[in-house]
Design a protein around this motif. Structure first.
Motif, PDB file in Angstrom:
ATOM      1  N   VAL A  11     -48.527  83.045  50.095  1.00  0.00           N
ATOM      2  CA  VAL A  11     -48.326  82.905  51.544  1.00  0.00           C
ATOM      3  C   VAL A  11     -48.375  84.303  52.151  1.00  0.00           C
ATOM      4  CG1 VAL A  11     -46.834  82.016  53.371  1.00  0.00           C
ATOM      5  CG2 VAL A  11     -46.849  80.899  51.118  1.00  0.00           C
ATOM      6  N   ALA A  13     -51.485  87.105  54.149  1.00  0.00           N
ATOM      7  CA  ALA A  13     -52.627  87.975  53.815  1.00  0.00           C
ATOM      8  C   ALA A  13     -52.413  89.377  54.372  1.00  0.00           C
ATOM      9  CB  ALA A  13     -53.925  87.367  54.338  1.00  0.00           C
ATOM     10  N   GLY A  14     -51.252  89.950  54.054  1.00  0.00           N
ATOM     11  CA  GLY A  14     -51.025  91.376  54.318  1.00  0.00           C
ATOM     12  C   GLY A  14     -51.385  92.143  53.049  1.00  0.00           C
ATOM     13  N   PRO A  15     -51.055  93.427  52.991  1.00  0.00           N
ATOM     14  CA  PRO A  15     -51.370  94.201  51.783  1.00  0.00           C
ATOM     15  C   PRO A  15     -50.824  93.558  50.506  1.00  0.00           C
ATOM     16  CG  PRO A  15     -50.639  95.654  53.541  1.00  0.00           C
ATOM     17  CD  PRO A  15     -50.461  94.257  54.054  1.00  0.00           C
ATOM     18  N   GLU A  35     -52.725  82.040  55.407  1.00  0.00           N
ATOM     19  CA  GLU A  35     -52.397  83.077  56.402  1.00  0.00           C
ATOM     20  C   GLU A  35     -52.358  82.418  57.780  1.00  0.00           C
ATOM     21  OE1 GLU A  35     -51.528  86.456  56.775  1.00  0.00           O
ATOM     22  OE2 GLU A  35     -51.549  85.806  58.865  1.00  0.00           O
ATOM     23  N   ARG A  36     -51.255  82.636  58.474  1.00  0.00           N
ATOM     24  CA  ARG A  36     -51.103  81.924  59.758  1.00  0.00           C
ATOM     25  C   ARG A  36     -51.978  82.500  60.868  1.00  0.00           C
ATOM     26  NH1 ARG A  36     -45.272  84.087  62.018  1.00  0.00           N
ATOM     27  NH2 ARG A  36     -45.905  86.247  61.920  1.00  0.00           N
ATOM     28  N   VAL A  42     -55.616  89.620  61.612  1.00  0.00           N
ATOM     29  CA  VAL A  42     -55.121  90.282  60.396  1.00  0.00           C
ATOM     30  C   VAL A  42     -55.842  91.616  60.191  1.00  0.00           C
ATOM     31  CG1 VAL A  42     -55.159  90.084  57.875  1.00  0.00           C
ATOM     32  CG2 VAL A  42     -54.376  88.169  59.244  1.00  0.00           C
ATOM     33  N   GLU A 128     -50.490  78.080  58.810  1.00  0.00           N
ATOM     34  CA  GLU A 128     -49.101  78.557  58.793  1.00  0.00           C
ATOM     35  C   GLU A 128     -48.270  77.735  57.823  1.00  0.00           C
ATOM     36  OE1 GLU A 128     -47.121  78.705  62.562  1.00  0.00           O
ATOM     37  OE2 GLU A 128     -45.189  79.145  61.608  1.00  0.00           O
ATOM     38  N   GLY A 155     -44.051  88.754  54.608  1.00  0.00           N
ATOM     39  CA  GLY A 155     -43.366  89.726  55.445  1.00  0.00           C
ATOM     40  C   GLY A 155     -41.885  89.451  55.599  1.00  0.00           C
ATOM     41  N   TYR A 217     -44.434 109.041  67.205  1.00  0.00           N
ATOM     42  CA  TYR A 217     -43.169 108.321  67.329  1.00  0.00           C
ATOM     43  C   TYR A 217     -42.233 109.099  68.244  1.00  0.00           C
ATOM     44  CZ  TYR A 217     -44.558 105.718  63.107  1.00  0.00           C
ATOM     45  OH  TYR A 217     -45.220 104.928  62.194  1.00  0.00           O
ATOM     46  N   GLY A 293     -43.383 101.473  53.305  1.00  0.00           N
ATOM     47  CA  GLY A 293     -43.495 100.005  53.291  1.00  0.00           C
ATOM     48  C   GLY A 293     -44.747  99.463  52.624  1.00  0.00           C
ATOM     49  N   ASN A 295     -46.779 100.962  50.716  1.00  0.00           N
ATOM     50  CA  ASN A 295     -46.849 101.425  49.331  1.00  0.00           C
ATOM     51  C   ASN A 295     -45.981 100.575  48.412  1.00  0.00           C
ATOM     52  OD1 ASN A 295     -48.548 103.922  49.504  1.00  0.00           O
ATOM     53  ND2 ASN A 295     -47.055 104.345  51.110  1.00  0.00           N
TER      54      ASN A 295
HETATM   55  C1  LIG Z   1     -45.521 100.979  63.327  1.00  0.00           C
HETATM   56  C2  LIG Z   1     -45.492 100.870  61.830  1.00  0.00           C
HETATM   57  C3  LIG Z   1     -45.925 101.962  61.054  1.00  0.00           C
HETATM   58  C4  LIG Z   1     -45.892 101.895  59.666  1.00  0.00           C
HETATM   59  N1  LIG Z   1     -46.324 102.978  58.930  1.00  0.00           N
HETATM   60  C5  LIG Z   1     -46.328 102.908  57.564  1.00  0.00           C
HETATM   61  C6  LIG Z   1     -46.895 103.977  56.760  1.00  0.00           C
HETATM   62  O1  LIG Z   1     -47.384 104.994  57.256  1.00  0.00           O
HETATM   63  N2  LIG Z   1     -46.880 103.822  55.406  1.00  0.00           N
HETATM   64  C7  LIG Z   1     -46.382 102.685  54.810  1.00  0.00           C
HETATM   65  O2  LIG Z   1     -46.406 102.596  53.563  1.00  0.00           O
HETATM   66  N3  LIG Z   1     -45.882 101.655  55.537  1.00  0.00           N
HETATM   67  C8  LIG Z   1     -45.846 101.725  56.897  1.00  0.00           C
HETATM   68  N4  LIG Z   1     -45.397 100.661  57.641  1.00  0.00           N
HETATM   69  C9  LIG Z   1     -44.916  99.443  56.956  1.00  0.00           C
HETATM   70  C10 LIG Z   1     -46.052  98.533  56.486  1.00  0.00           C
HETATM   71  O3  LIG Z   1     -46.939  98.284  57.540  1.00  0.00           O
HETATM   72  C11 LIG Z   1     -45.494  97.221  55.915  1.00  0.00           C
HETATM   73  O4  LIG Z   1     -44.474  97.549  54.987  1.00  0.00           O
HETATM   74  C12 LIG Z   1     -46.578  96.391  55.240  1.00  0.00           C
HETATM   75  O5  LIG Z   1     -47.435  95.811  56.188  1.00  0.00           O
HETATM   76  C13 LIG Z   1     -45.960  95.279  54.380  1.00  0.00           C
HETATM   77  O6  LIG Z   1     -46.981  94.482  53.832  1.00  0.00           O
HETATM   78  P1  LIG Z   1     -46.723  92.945  53.482  1.00  0.00           P
HETATM   79  O7  LIG Z   1     -48.000  92.434  52.927  1.00  0.00           O
HETATM   80  O8  LIG Z   1     -45.486  92.825  52.686  1.00  0.00           O
HETATM   81  O9  LIG Z   1     -46.368  92.255  54.880  1.00  0.00           O
HETATM   82  P2  LIG Z   1     -47.234  92.090  56.194  1.00  0.00           P
HETATM   83  O10 LIG Z   1     -48.195  93.201  56.352  1.00  0.00           O
HETATM   84  O11 LIG Z   1     -46.239  91.855  57.288  1.00  0.00           O
HETATM   85  O12 LIG Z   1     -48.078  90.768  55.948  1.00  0.00           O
HETATM   86  C14 LIG Z   1     -47.470  89.496  55.944  1.00  0.00           C
HETATM   87  C15 LIG Z   1     -48.508  88.474  56.363  1.00  0.00           C
HETATM   88  O13 LIG Z   1     -47.932  87.164  56.240  1.00  0.00           O
HETATM   89  C16 LIG Z   1     -48.344  86.380  57.336  1.00  0.00           C
HETATM   90  N5  LIG Z   1     -47.364  85.309  57.519  1.00  0.00           N
HETATM   91  C17 LIG Z   1     -46.080  85.410  57.947  1.00  0.00           C
HETATM   92  N6  LIG Z   1     -45.486  84.205  57.971  1.00  0.00           N
HETATM   93  C18 LIG Z   1     -46.410  83.320  57.534  1.00  0.00           C
HETATM   94  C19 LIG Z   1     -46.401  81.912  57.336  1.00  0.00           C
HETATM   95  N7  LIG Z   1     -45.299  81.177  57.599  1.00  0.00           N
HETATM   96  N8  LIG Z   1     -47.523  81.316  56.883  1.00  0.00           N
HETATM   97  C20 LIG Z   1     -48.639  82.028  56.614  1.00  0.00           C
HETATM   98  N9  LIG Z   1     -48.715  83.366  56.806  1.00  0.00           N
HETATM   99  C21 LIG Z   1     -47.607  84.004  57.247  1.00  0.00           C
HETATM  100  C22 LIG Z   1     -48.387  87.379  58.505  1.00  0.00           C
HETATM  101  O14 LIG Z   1     -49.230  86.904  59.544  1.00  0.00           O
HETATM  102  C23 LIG Z   1     -48.944  88.628  57.813  1.00  0.00           C
HETATM  103  O15 LIG Z   1     -50.352  88.694  57.878  1.00  0.00           O
HETATM  104  C24 LIG Z   1     -45.420 100.696  59.034  1.00  0.00           C
HETATM  105  C25 LIG Z   1     -45.007  99.605  59.813  1.00  0.00           C
HETATM  106  C26 LIG Z   1     -45.041  99.683  61.184  1.00  0.00           C
HETATM  107  C27 LIG Z   1     -44.592  98.489  62.009  1.00  0.00           C
END
Ligand SMILES: Cc1cc2nc3c(=O)[nH]c(=O)nc-3n(C[C@H](O)[C@H](O)[C@H](O)COP(=O)(O)OP(=O)(O)OC[C@H]3O[C@@H](n4cnc5c(N)ncnc54)[C@H](O)[C@@H]3O)c2cc1C
Length: 386
Positions: A11, A13-15, A35-36, A42, A128, A155, A217, A293, A295
């Motif tokens: 669930v 499609a983030g990193p 991915e919602r 995205v 979603e 996330g 920032y 984050g 990373n």
């Molecule tokens: C302004 C800002 C600057 C940042 N700078 C840095 C940086 O320089 N270096 C660094 O390492 N980190 C940084 N971060 C943090 C980093 O962006 C996050 O930690 C990272 O995106 C986490 O990845 P993830 O895949 O866990 O979650 P996410 O990127 O949040 O992906 C989660 C995905 O799940 C999907 N989703 C959510 N709920 C559902 C559902 N119910 N059904 C289907 N899909 C769903 C969302 O749409 C999203 O696409 C920053 C964050 C912000 C806000």
């Protein structure tokens, strides 16, 4: 209606979800990503930009680093400014001698989507997840997708985390009590380094994103409405806090995005149980002070891919049982460093005895960082390491 069972339903499609998906496909595990958002949304979401050496290794060793190797730039220095002067810390020459690769998150996500699809993976955009039950995800609108395991990579506010906490998983949480106005500007970087400016009006930061885009920032009060910050006000405040009169002007450009980020951190006591396992922000939200984050998301995706592959191949949970012990200590080390960075960057407001004491501690930390080789090595190891 249910679809045929896959090995892992991912669930998000983030990193985290995209790296996990590609690594699983590589190991012969079939999976589907739900991915919602739309693909455009995205792939257009600008967030992180600083990739640690470990993330770059994981991505390149697994055929996911083509874009970042071709277009990323290397960063090895950060600069600190305050009313007591400026110094540059060349962290590439300290600690393990590692560098950051600057590559915008949305471009990494675009690469990861393309590569996952090229490997034959399936992503359902606009799907979603509404509910996670034992081995199944119900998609809003009715479809059920079943898997031997579910990976919650959705996330910090996702339902993966909610499903665990609803069953008693506890959270350790910290509110740093400050917020940042995060600005993305169509302006070339003004410094060759990451810039951290300490000021009695609040912290200001400068981070390159590409040759033509820079993230800035500005520390702001909790509850700030980004609409209160006009383009004019943003550049004027940045000039004051970055002390441009003393150190030279900033290269200005149109503000592309502005959003307020509250600095909060939390970590689940356990990143999964049974058939539901989490990676990325779903396990823990980390304040952005040390850019960790994305990373941590890559790190956890790598560890979880290994654990899920083991569990599916050997039909037992032994490798999954090891996932918390593999992932949580490294997560906590990153949190400890980010917490320390937060104390370094944010001084107390006001001019009473306590505020003056807090500010002198900030200067003492900076001075130690400026003068102590041991401190610089420790900083470098934690700043670039993961
Ligand atoms: C302004 C800002 C600057 C940042 N700078 C840095 C940086 O320089 N270096 C660094 O390492 N980190 C940084 N971060 C943090 C980093 O962006 C996050 O930690 C990272 O995106 C986490 O990845 P993830 O895949 O866990 O979650 P996410 O990127 O949040 O992906 C989660 C995905 O799940 C999907 N989703 C959510 N709920 C559902 C559902 N119910 N059904 C289907 N899909 C769903 C969302 O749409 C999203 O696409 C920053 C964050 C912000 C806000």
């Amino acid at each position: 209606m249910a679809t045929a069972q896959v090995g892992v339903v991912i669930v998000g499609a983030g990193p985290a979800g995209l790296v996990l998906g590609s690594l699983l496909l590589d190991r012969g595990v079939d999976c589907v990503i739900l991915e919602r958002r739309s693909r455009e949304a995205v792939e257009g979401r600008a967030r992180a930009g600083f990739l640690a050496a470990h993330s770059v290794r994981v991505l390149t060793e697994n055929g996911l680093g083509g874009g970042l190797l071709a277009h990323g730039t290397t960063h090895t220095a950060c600069l600190f400014r305050s009313d007591r002067g400026e110094f540059t810390l060349d962290y590439g020459k300290s600690g393990q001698g590692e560098a950051h690769t600057v590559y915008p998150q949305q471009e990494l996500v675009r690469d990861l989507v393309a590569e996952y699809l090229r490997r034959g993976g399936e992503i359902r955009f606009g799907a979603e997840a509404a509910e996670i039950t034992e081995g199944a995800v119900r998609v809003r609108g009715g479809t059920r997708v079943t898997g031997r395991y579910i990976a919650g990579c959705d996330g910090h506010r996702g339902i993966g985390r909610a499903a665990l906490t609803a069953h008693g998983t506890r959270t350790a949480r910290w509110d740093h009590g400050v917020s940042w106005l995060a600005v993305l500007a169509a302006a070339p970087p003004s410094l060759d380094a990451v810039g951290y400016a300490l000021h009695e009006r609040g912290f200001a930061g400068h981070m390159a994103r590409s040759a033509s885009v820079t993230r800035y920032y500005l520390q702001c009060p909790r509850g700030t409405d980004p609409a209160e910050w006009s383009e004019e006000r943003i550049w004027a405040e940045l000039a004051i806090r970055m002390r441009t009169d003393e150190f030279g002007p900033l290269r200005r450009g149109a503000v592309l995005e502005k959003a307020v980020v509250d600095l909060r951190s939390d970590v689940l006591e356990r990143p999964g149980a049974g058939r539901l396992w989490l990676a990325g922000d779903a396990v823990g939200l980390i304040s952005p002070t040390a850019a960790k984050g994305a990373n941590l998301a890559v790190l956890q995706a790598e560890l979880l891919a290994r654990a899920l592959e083991g569990a599916l191949a050997r039909g037992g949970g032994a490798s999954l049982a090891r996932y918390p012990a593999d992932c949580l200590p490294r997560l906590w080390r990153a949190h400890e460093f980010s917490h320390w960075m937060s104390g370094l960057l944010h001084g107390p407001a006001g001019d009473d005895d306590k505020a003056r004491y807090g500010r002198e501690l900030q200067y003492a930390r900076l001075e130690s960082l400026r003068t102590s080789r041991a401190h610089q090595d420790f900083f470098a190891e934690n700043y670039v390491g993961i």
